[in-house]
Motif scaffolding. Structure first.
Motif, PDB file in Angstrom:
ATOM      1  N   GLY A   1       0.779  -1.227   0.000  1.00  0.00           N
ATOM      2  CA  GLY A   1       0.000   0.000   0.000  1.00  0.00           C
ATOM      3  C   GLY A   1       0.808   1.274   0.000  1.00  0.00           C
ATOM      4  O   GLY A   1       0.316   2.326   0.436  1.00  0.00           O
ATOM      5  N   LEU A   2       2.038   1.236  -0.509  1.00  0.00           N
ATOM      6  CA  LEU A   2       2.881   2.429  -0.559  1.00  0.00           C
ATOM      7  C   LEU A   2       3.106   2.868  -2.005  1.00  0.00           C
ATOM      8  O   LEU A   2       3.062   2.049  -2.931  1.00  0.00           O
ATOM      9  N   ASP A   3       3.382   4.141  -2.175  1.00  0.00           N
ATOM     10  CA  ASP A   3       3.621   4.711  -3.497  1.00  0.00           C
ATOM     11  C   ASP A   3       5.009   4.277  -3.987  1.00  0.00           C
ATOM     12  O   ASP A   3       6.026   4.666  -3.400  1.00  0.00           O
ATOM     13  N   PRO A   4       5.075   3.497  -5.045  1.00  0.00           N
ATOM     14  CA  PRO A   4       6.388   3.007  -5.513  1.00  0.00           C
ATOM     15  C   PRO A   4       7.307   4.099  -6.044  1.00  0.00           C
ATOM     16  O   PRO A   4       8.518   3.906  -6.133  1.00  0.00           O
ATOM     17  N   ASP A   5       6.746   5.258  -6.377  1.00  0.00           N
ATOM     18  CA  ASP A   5       7.570   6.342  -6.917  1.00  0.00           C
ATOM     19  C   ASP A   5       8.337   7.082  -5.824  1.00  0.00           C
ATOM     20  O   ASP A   5       9.412   7.634  -6.077  1.00  0.00           O
ATOM     21  N   THR A   6       7.784   7.121  -4.621  1.00  0.00           N
ATOM     22  CA  THR A   6       8.400   7.938  -3.562  1.00  0.00           C
ATOM     23  C   THR A   6       8.840   7.135  -2.346  1.00  0.00           C
ATOM     24  O   THR A   6       9.488   7.697  -1.455  1.00  0.00           O
ATOM     25  N   SER A   7       8.517   5.856  -2.288  1.00  0.00           N
ATOM     26  CA  SER A   7       8.773   5.066  -1.079  1.00  0.00           C
ATOM     27  C   SER A   7      10.033   4.212  -1.207  1.00  0.00           C
ATOM     28  O   SER A   7      10.579   4.033  -2.304  1.00  0.00           O
ATOM     29  N   HIS A   8      10.468   3.669  -0.062  1.00  0.00           N
ATOM     30  CA  HIS A   8      11.670   2.835  -0.015  1.00  0.00           C
ATOM     31  C   HIS A   8      11.407   1.601   0.851  1.00  0.00           C
ATOM     32  O   HIS A   8      10.539   1.617   1.724  1.00  0.00           O
TER      33      HIS A   8
END
Length: 639
Positions: free
Chosen positions: A510-517
């Motif tokens: 459920g995390l944004d793949p563009d901004t998350s790590h």
């Protein structure tokens, strides 16, 4: 609100909530003040987060890194006092902050610690505290202060020069009184505040236990930390399983403690005696030293108990780990993955070839006594309760996904499916179910053998999210042929170098793949061989840098700390720590090499964080209440 069929007024859920909220903010003034306050907080820089992994009982080094805040205090000191203090003076003020009580005692023996020294030192410490407090609200800083000195420190931090120098005189008067009354206690309190402000939140990405000698002291330290979360590692879940009563986990814990010579953790730390095991082992293996005999005895017990777990749980698909029944004592061989290997030891007096996974009466008596000791240890129960209350299989925090081991995958890069308690599970659903079972194993009213067995599975299975490799304990213990030692890893450890895989995992949770790590531990990064902790173009970071002393030769460093502040992500590689005594006498610090992983395109504010989202939701509710106050729908209270 709505009207019911009898013409009565029915409150909607939101209105009920707002009426409850009005109890806390009964007037327009109190409400507007809170809205202004929350909006102001949103515009502050986010607090600093530190991520550490695989501590493995190394108390002194871990304690020092907590005290020096992974080098942040030294960086602040160098920046603030550059050109004003010598390197030696900076070293001394840093050591005083790290170990205030011990350093004060040492300084008093070495030089004249007089009023002038206290005055100059307190001014320097206040300057550091003032700098660190600038990114927090005054209310939050006040809460971080030691209660006995909160008012005094607050006044000293915020005293401002005025035309008649009244504030300066006030400030000086406070300091003079502090020095006269109890300067040492004030220095200690101020050092505590500085360390608290330097790190807003601490994340431990697994493996507090085993290998090092003082895991119990580390947990005592973490229990005093004001803001910490723990992502369970396989070594943590092993001890948690032992506290739940899993005998397979207990045998593994005892074997690890004997193997790594950390019996003091069991015996002194948790009050668990190994006397019966050791005495019995010496009768079985009289030619071995007491510890070697105890290690062999518990190892055999371990393999028998693990065999029982595997035979009870066909869905684990771990029959290749059943080895005792393949032993040929006449030939001195055993079978591993279809190939016969030579044993380096053929003395197995408690092994019944007709029932190789059955404990002898004496072995059962020993493991039952150990089980009672593990479950009866109050300190272990306290520590394991803390791990459950502050930990989990995975944590999502401010755009970062934290887990210790892996997201089990198939050879083609898909999420591996595990058959668990009647369900086919993979990805996030597997993590969620695993955590639920682990919690029930400890907190459940009735102990389910399947749940206890699963705690062992999480410790060592190739498809466990906390392990992810095929453990070859038998081969490493009883075979000199290192070909048999190879521990095959889950395909995750191949695919996590790819951006596509990491983005898929982030989406799954459920995390944004563009901004998350993804922040990962578990597998030591072989820095000295050129291996890098940053994978998949910065999408994933492995922060196991060999904190444990036994891994220093493997990794070439002594652990990583990942720092996430309002400016971005920074990785610090730590050099080995010598000793607290040397730190005190020579002002020796852990040397840390810093590498910028990612610089934020704009400064990250509280508004950009998870807490910021909650604050925005609160503001929205408060503004709704404000509208209803003004419209007269909800009446203010007269104060």
């Amino acid at each position: 609100m709505t009207i019911d069929h009898k013409g009565g007024i029915v409150m909607d859920t939101n209105q009920k909530y707002l009426r409850l909220l009005s109890e806390k903010y009964p007037t327009l003034r109190s409400l507007t003040r809170e809205i202004i306050n929350l909006n102001a907080i949103l515009n502050l820089p986010k607090g600093t987060e530190h991520f550490m992994s695989d501590i493995h009982g190394e108390y002194e080094a871990f304690c020092h890194i907590l005290n020096n805040c992974s080098g942040v205090i030294r960086e602040k000191t160098e920046r603030i006092f550059r050109g004003r203090l010598s390197a030696e003076e900076q070293d001394e003020i840093c050591t005083l902050i790290y170990y205030p009580k011990e350093k004060l005692s040492l300084l008093k023996k070495e030089k004249d610690v007089n009023r002038e020294w206290y005055r100059a030192t307190l001014e320097l410490m206040l300057e550091i505290a003032r700098d660190l407090s600038s990114k927090y609200t005054r209310s939050k800083v006040r809460k971080a202060m030691p209660p006995d000195y909160a008012y005094i420190i607050d006044e000293l931090l915020h005293a401002q020069p005025d035309e008649d120098k009244n504030q300066v005189r006030y400030h000086n008067n406070i300091l003079e009184t502090v020095i006269r009354v109890d300067a040492d206690d004030f220095v200690i309190s101020l050092a505590q505040l500085i360390k608290r402000l330097a790190v807003d939140r601490l994340h431990i990405v697994g493996d507090i236990f085993d290998r090092g000698s003082s895991a119990e002291k580390i947990l005592d330290l973490l229990m005093r930390h004001p803001c910490v979360d723990i992502e369970w590692g396989n070594h943590d879940i092993l001890w948690m399983g032992a506290a739940c009563g899993s005998q397979a986990c207990i045998a593994n814990v005892v074997r690890n403690c004997i193997k790594y010579r950390t019996m003091a953790t069991l015996e002194s730390g948790y009050g668990i005696s190994l006397r019966k095991l050791t005495l019995n082992a010496q009768t079985l293996y009289p030619t071995l030293s007491p510890m070697e005999a105890a290690l062999k005895a518990i190892t055999v017990i371990q393999f028998k108990l693990e065999g029982q777990v595997i035979l009870r749980n066909a869905e684990y698909n771990m029959n290749d780990r059943l080895i005792l029944h393949t032993i040929d004592l006449e030939q001195g061989t055993f079978l591993s993955e279809g190939e016969r290997y030579q044993l380096n030891d053929t003395l197995f007096p408690t092994l019944d070839p007709k029932a190789p996974y059955t404990l002898t009466d004496r072995e059962q008596e020993i493991i039952d006594e150990l089980t009672a000791a593990f479950q009866g240890s109050a300190r272990l129960k306290e520590h394991v309760t803390f791990l459950y209350e502050h930990g989990g299989m995975v944590v999502r925090c401010n755009g970062n996904l934290l887990y210790h081991g892996c997201v089990p995958m198939t050879d083609d890069g898909g999420f591996a499916t595990v058959y668990l308690f009647g369900e086919q599970l993979s990805g996030k659903a597997y993590f969620d179910a695993a955590e639920e079972i682990a919690r029930h194993a400890f907190f459940g009213q009735s102990k389910n053998i399947k749940g206890l067995d699963f705690m062992w599975y999480l410790w060592c299975a190739e498809l466990s999210p906390l392990c992810g490799r095929k453990i070859k304990t038998f081969e490493r213990a009883f075979c000199d042929d290192k070909r048999a030692w190879h521990e095959e890893k889950n395909p995750y450890y191949k695919y996590y170098h790819e951006v596509f895989t990491c983005e898929k995992i982030l989406r799954e949770f459920g995390l944004d793949p563009d901004t998350s790590h993804i922040i990962n531990g578990h597998t030591p990064v072989r820095t000295k061989e050129g291996e890098l902790p940053i994978r998949a173009e910065g999408k994933l970071m492995v922060i196991d840098g060999g904190f444990c002393e036994k891994y220093h030769d493997t990794t070439g460093i002594a652990g990583y700390t990942l720092i996430y502040n309002s400016h971005g992500l920074r990785l610090k590689a730590h050099h080995p720590f010598r000793s607290v005594e040397e730190a005190l006498r020579e002002n020796h610090d852990i040397i840390s090499d810093s590498e910028i992983v990612e610089t934020a395109p704009h400064r990250v504010m509280v508004a950009d964080t998870d807490d910021g989202e909650k604050i925005k939701e609160n503001i929205e509710s408060l503004q709704d209440l404000l509208y209803r106050y003004r419209s007269g729908e909800i009446r203010q209270k007269k104060i």
